[in-house]
Design an enzyme around this catalytic site. Structure first.
Site: not given
Ligand code: DQA
Length: 145
Positions: A12-13, A20, A25, A77, A80, A101, A103, A110
């Site tokens: 998501p997002n 964003r 990011y 990735n 959240a 995984e 990110h 954080r």
């Molecule tokens: C994220 C880190 C997550 O905590 C966050 O909710 C994201 C992006 C990252 O790529 O840094 O949406 O996965």
């Protein structure tokens, strides 16, 4: 012989990358990252299938699909959902395909709610904190599996 296939799944997002919170990011969009991955995959003799969804169930379905399609690995990735999703934990444990995984940011540096990762508890390994390069490092790791 066909190139080995790597699924790259984004949660998501992440469709809003570039717009964003760029201070966290970076300014690369998801399409920019896909292009970087395509280039590197070509050098490594791999094919990438890059997807994004804001819906948890799509990510579960795609993890199952990765195994059914015989993918070499999944880069995930989960955004959240990383920090909330027992369904993703179970899905990763339900398939034999290794999941890495990924990110952009370093969740451990954080907010406390980002310190727990259901994805990380089930994944083969984790790469975080290197911006778009996290994906390239994960692709190199996938190539070596
Ligand atoms: C994220 C880190 C997550 O905590 C966050 O909710 C994201 C992006 C990252 O790529 O840094 O949406 O996965």
């Amino acid at each position: 012989m066909a190139n080995k296939l790597i699924y790259v799944l984004n949660g998501p997002n992440l469709n809003l990358l570039g717009l964003r919170e760029p201070e966290i990011y970076g300014s690369d969009t998801l399409d920019d990252i896909a292009a970087l991955l395509e280039d590197r995959a070509g050098e490594l003799g791999l094919s990438v299938d890059m997807r994004q969804s804001n819906h948890e169930g799509h990510l579960v379905d795609w993890l199952h699909e990765a195994q059914a399609e015989g993918a070499q690995a999944v880069l995930l990735n989960a955004g959240a959902f990383t920090h909330t999703s027992v369904a993703l934990y179970d899905a990763i444990r339900s398939i034999r395909t290794p999941v890495i995984e990924v990110h952009l940011s370093n969740p451990h540096a954080r907010e406390a709610f980002r310190h727990k990762s259901y994805v990380g508890m089930a994944a083969k390994g984790s790469i975080a904190g290197f911006g778009a390069r996290s994906y390239l490092l994960a692709l190199d790791a996938a190539a070596a599996l």
